[in-house]
Design a protein around this motif. Sequence first.
Motif, PDB file in Angstrom:
ATOM      1  N   ALA A  52      44.024  61.069  99.665  1.00 13.01           N
ATOM      2  CA  ALA A  52      43.644  62.435  99.272  1.00 13.01           C
ATOM      3  C   ALA A  52      44.823  63.234  98.743  1.00 13.01           C
ATOM      4  CB  ALA A  52      43.016  63.165 100.456  1.00 13.01           C
ATOM      5  N   ALA A  53      45.872  62.545  98.313  1.00 12.28           N
ATOM      6  CA  ALA A  53      47.005  63.276  97.729  1.00 12.28           C
ATOM      7  C   ALA A  53      46.514  64.124  96.558  1.00 12.28           C
ATOM      8  CB  ALA A  53      48.076  62.287  97.250  1.00 12.28           C
ATOM      9  N   PRO A  54      46.832  65.425  96.526  1.00 17.30           N
ATOM     10  CA  PRO A  54      46.349  66.276  95.430  1.00 17.30           C
ATOM     11  C   PRO A  54      46.782  65.736  94.077  1.00 17.30           C
ATOM     12  CG  PRO A  54      47.243  67.607  97.205  1.00 17.30           C
ATOM     13  CD  PRO A  54      47.588  66.187  97.531  1.00 17.30           C
ATOM     14  N   ARG A  55      45.894  65.799  93.129  1.00 14.38           N
ATOM     15  CA  ARG A  55      46.166  65.239  91.810  1.00 14.38           C
ATOM     16  C   ARG A  55      47.410  65.869  91.183  1.00 14.38           C
ATOM     17  NH1 ARG A  55      43.076  62.611  87.656  1.00 14.38           N
ATOM     18  NH2 ARG A  55      44.202  62.810  85.683  1.00 14.38           N
ATOM     19  N   ALA A  56      47.542  67.177  91.307  1.00 14.12           N
ATOM     20  CA  ALA A  56      48.690  67.843  90.692  1.00 14.12           C
ATOM     21  C   ALA A  56      50.003  67.305  91.256  1.00 14.12           C
ATOM     22  CB  ALA A  56      48.604  69.355  90.899  1.00 14.12           C
ATOM     23  N   GLU A  57      50.031  67.010  92.558  1.00 17.33           N
ATOM     24  CA  GLU A  57      51.247  66.481  93.175  1.00 17.33           C
ATOM     25  C   GLU A  57      51.515  65.055  92.707  1.00 17.33           C
ATOM     26  OE1 GLU A  57      51.338  66.942  97.387  1.00 17.33           O
ATOM     27  OE2 GLU A  57      50.695  69.049  97.314  1.00 17.33           O
ATOM     28  N   VAL A  58      50.458  64.263  92.583  1.00 14.97           N
ATOM     29  CA  VAL A  58      50.628  62.899  92.082  1.00 14.97           C
ATOM     30  C   VAL A  58      51.146  62.919  90.648  1.00 14.97           C
ATOM     31  CG1 VAL A  58      49.425  60.746  91.492  1.00 14.97           C
ATOM     32  CG2 VAL A  58      48.868  61.952  93.615  1.00 14.97           C
ATOM     33  N   ASP A  59      50.555  63.775  89.812  1.00 16.04           N
ATOM     34  CA  ASP A  59      50.995  63.870  88.420  1.00 16.04           C
ATOM     35  C   ASP A  59      52.466  64.285  88.338  1.00 16.04           C
ATOM     36  OD1 ASP A  59      48.455  63.186  87.740  1.00 16.04           O
ATOM     37  OD2 ASP A  59      47.920  65.095  86.812  1.00 16.04           O
ATOM     38  N   ALA A  60      52.854  65.250  89.149  1.00 21.36           N
ATOM     39  CA  ALA A  60      54.241  65.708  89.135  1.00 21.36           C
ATOM     40  C   ALA A  60      55.188  64.597  89.591  1.00 21.36           C
ATOM     41  CB  ALA A  60      54.400  66.943  90.027  1.00 21.36           C
ATOM     42  N   ALA A  61      54.768  63.843  90.612  1.00 18.71           N
ATOM     43  CA  ALA A  61      55.606  62.740  91.102  1.00 18.71           C
ATOM     44  C   ALA A  61      55.752  61.657  90.038  1.00 18.71           C
ATOM     45  CB  ALA A  61      55.004  62.159  92.384  1.00 18.71           C
ATOM     46  N   LEU A  62      54.658  61.335  89.347  1.00 17.58           N
ATOM     47  CA  LEU A  62      54.728  60.327  88.283  1.00 17.58           C
ATOM     48  C   LEU A  62      55.642  60.778  87.148  1.00 17.58           C
ATOM     49  CD1 LEU A  62      50.964  59.275  88.150  1.00 17.58           C
ATOM     50  CD2 LEU A  62      52.879  57.799  88.831  1.00 17.58           C
ATOM     51  N   ALA A  63      55.550  62.058  86.783  1.00 15.53           N
ATOM     52  CA  ALA A  63      56.404  62.577  85.710  1.00 15.53           C
ATOM     53  C   ALA A  63      57.876  62.529  86.111  1.00 15.53           C
ATOM     54  CB  ALA A  63      55.997  64.018  85.367  1.00 15.53           C
ATOM     55  N   ARG A  64      58.171  62.824  87.384  1.00  8.95           N
ATOM     56  CA  ARG A  64      59.561  62.729  87.859  1.00  8.95           C
ATOM     57  C   ARG A  64      60.027  61.276  87.845  1.00  8.95           C
ATOM     58  NH1 ARG A  64      57.666  66.243  91.871  1.00  8.95           N
ATOM     59  NH2 ARG A  64      57.600  64.522  93.360  1.00  8.95           N
ATOM     60  N   MET A  65      59.180  60.391  88.307  1.00  7.38           N
ATOM     61  CA  MET A  65      59.556  58.984  88.400  1.00  7.38           C
ATOM     62  C   MET A  65      59.840  58.372  87.038  1.00  7.38           C
ATOM     63  SD  MET A  65      56.892  57.722  91.367  1.00  7.38           S
ATOM     64  CE  MET A  65      57.399  55.982  91.254  1.00  7.38           C
ATOM     65  N   GLU A  66      59.110  58.843  86.007  1.00  7.92           N
ATOM     66  CA  GLU A  66      59.301  58.268  84.682  1.00  7.92           C
ATOM     67  C   GLU A  66      60.736  58.465  84.191  1.00  7.92           C
ATOM     68  OE1 GLU A  66      57.022  58.235  80.376  1.00  7.92           O
ATOM     69  OE2 GLU A  66      57.412  60.136  81.369  1.00  7.92           O
ATOM     70  N   ARG A  67      61.403  59.479  84.689  1.00  9.68           N
ATOM     71  CA  ARG A  67      62.772  59.751  84.255  1.00  9.68           C
ATOM     72  C   ARG A  67      63.798  58.903  85.014  1.00  9.68           C
ATOM     73  NH1 ARG A  67      60.515  65.095  84.422  1.00  9.68           N
ATOM     74  NH2 ARG A  67      61.517  65.544  86.416  1.00  9.68           N
ATOM     75  N   LEU A  68      63.316  58.121  85.994  1.00 14.41           N
ATOM     76  CA  LEU A  68      64.226  57.306  86.793  1.00 14.41           C
ATOM     77  C   LEU A  68      64.434  55.936  86.156  1.00 14.41           C
ATOM     78  CD1 LEU A  68      62.738  58.029  90.346  1.00 14.41           C
ATOM     79  CD2 LEU A  68      64.737  59.117  89.275  1.00 14.41           C
ATOM     80  N   PRO A  69      65.579  55.315  86.405  1.00 13.86           N
ATOM     81  CA  PRO A  69      65.795  53.948  85.909  1.00 13.86           C
ATOM     82  C   PRO A  69      64.759  52.996  86.506  1.00 13.86           C
ATOM     83  CG  PRO A  69      67.851  54.917  86.706  1.00 13.86           C
ATOM     84  CD  PRO A  69      66.754  55.841  87.129  1.00 13.86           C
ATOM     85  N   GLY A  70      64.269  52.073  85.681  1.00 13.69           N
ATOM     86  CA  GLY A  70      63.340  51.063  86.167  1.00 13.69           C
ATOM     87  C   GLY A  70      61.909  51.530  86.305  1.00 13.69           C
ATOM     88  N   VAL A  71      61.570  52.699  85.767  1.00  6.39           N
ATOM     89  CA  VAL A  71      60.193  53.207  85.829  1.00  6.39           C
ATOM     90  C   VAL A  71      59.762  53.596  84.428  1.00  6.39           C
ATOM     91  CG1 VAL A  71      58.621  54.932  86.793  1.00  6.39           C
ATOM     92  CG2 VAL A  71      60.521  54.074  88.177  1.00  6.39           C
ATOM     93  N   ASP A  72      58.548  53.219  84.053  1.00  9.57           N
ATOM     94  CA  ASP A  72      58.054  53.573  82.718  1.00  9.57           C
ATOM     95  C   ASP A  72      56.565  53.872  82.788  1.00  9.57           C
ATOM     96  OD1 ASP A  72      58.195  54.108  80.059  1.00  9.57           O
ATOM     97  OD2 ASP A  72      58.414  52.034  79.399  1.00  9.57           O
ATOM     98  N   LEU A  73      56.160  54.851  82.025  1.00 10.44           N
ATOM     99  CA  LEU A  73      54.749  55.208  81.855  1.00 10.44           C
ATOM    100  C   LEU A  73      54.439  55.169  80.372  1.00 10.44           C
ATOM    101  CD1 LEU A  73      54.381  58.259  84.265  1.00 10.44           C
ATOM    102  CD2 LEU A  73      52.914  56.243  84.337  1.00 10.44           C
ATOM    103  N   VAL A  74      53.353  54.499  79.989  1.00  7.91           N
ATOM    104  CA  VAL A  74      53.019  54.391  78.569  1.00  7.91           C
ATOM    105  C   VAL A  74      51.519  54.591  78.368  1.00  7.91           C
ATOM    106  CG1 VAL A  74      54.923  52.794  78.111  1.00  7.91           C
ATOM    107  CG2 VAL A  74      52.653  51.885  78.672  1.00  7.91           C
ATOM    108  N   PRO A  75      51.129  54.990  77.154  1.00  5.39           N
ATOM    109  CA  PRO A  75      49.702  55.030  76.827  1.00  5.39           C
ATOM    110  C   PRO A  75      49.171  53.606  76.656  1.00  5.39           C
ATOM    111  CG  PRO A  75      51.019  56.356  75.299  1.00  5.39           C
ATOM    112  CD  PRO A  75      51.957  55.494  76.058  1.00  5.39           C
TER     113      PRO A  75
END
Length: 224
Positions: A170-193
């Motif tokens: 039940a993690a709030p969607r906004a918090e998950v989205d923010a965490a994913l956006a932060r993680m994308e800036r880390l080495p070894g993490v990528d988000l793509v369409p």
Amino acid sequence: MPQKGLSLPEFTALLVLAVEAREVSNAELRERHRLSIDGARRRRLNELKLVDSRREGRGYLHLLTDSGWARLQADLRAGELPPQHGSSGAIARALLGWLPRYLARTDQRLADVFQPDDLPGDLPGDLPGDGEPGEPGEPLEDRIRRAYAALAGPGAGWVSLTRLRPLLGAAPRAEVDAALARMERLPGVDLVPESNQKTLTAADREAAVVVGNQAKHLLWIGAA
């Protein structure tokens, strides 16, 4: 109901397709739900662009469209459901009345809640519950990494956010989205369409995270 009110059979068809969250045949609908989407019902839902239907062999396969997901959620939120009677109607009204409140409370959409049955069940070990804001628990980024590892298996690979989100509870969607956006800036993490946009389902589009005005559907986590 909001514009062009749906009949109870039409509304039921949308709800069942949302629960299935995938393309499903009339034969399977009859077996699992004692329901068919055919004749005038199919034509009307197709004309309203709420359901996509395609012929396969002697039958049809049906899929809830983006408009269908949006219409169903709007109708549930409005609370003006088709008339239902008797004990079964009372059960339906109770559950359908609770669902939009749950979505609002957890900051989720229907496609976050309804997922295909072939999603993995439990992660290795027990994931801590989210609890209320401020309660101690595993950091959300760590939960995302654990969920990713459970889905990717040995070695890194691309994992759909459609499969990942349900494992975060039940993690709030906004918090998950923010965490994913932060993680994308880390080495070894990528988000793509998704490169082949034609393969995206309504659930895939709902699960996407928007980063830099671009919807991203797939997560990869490798060695940092």
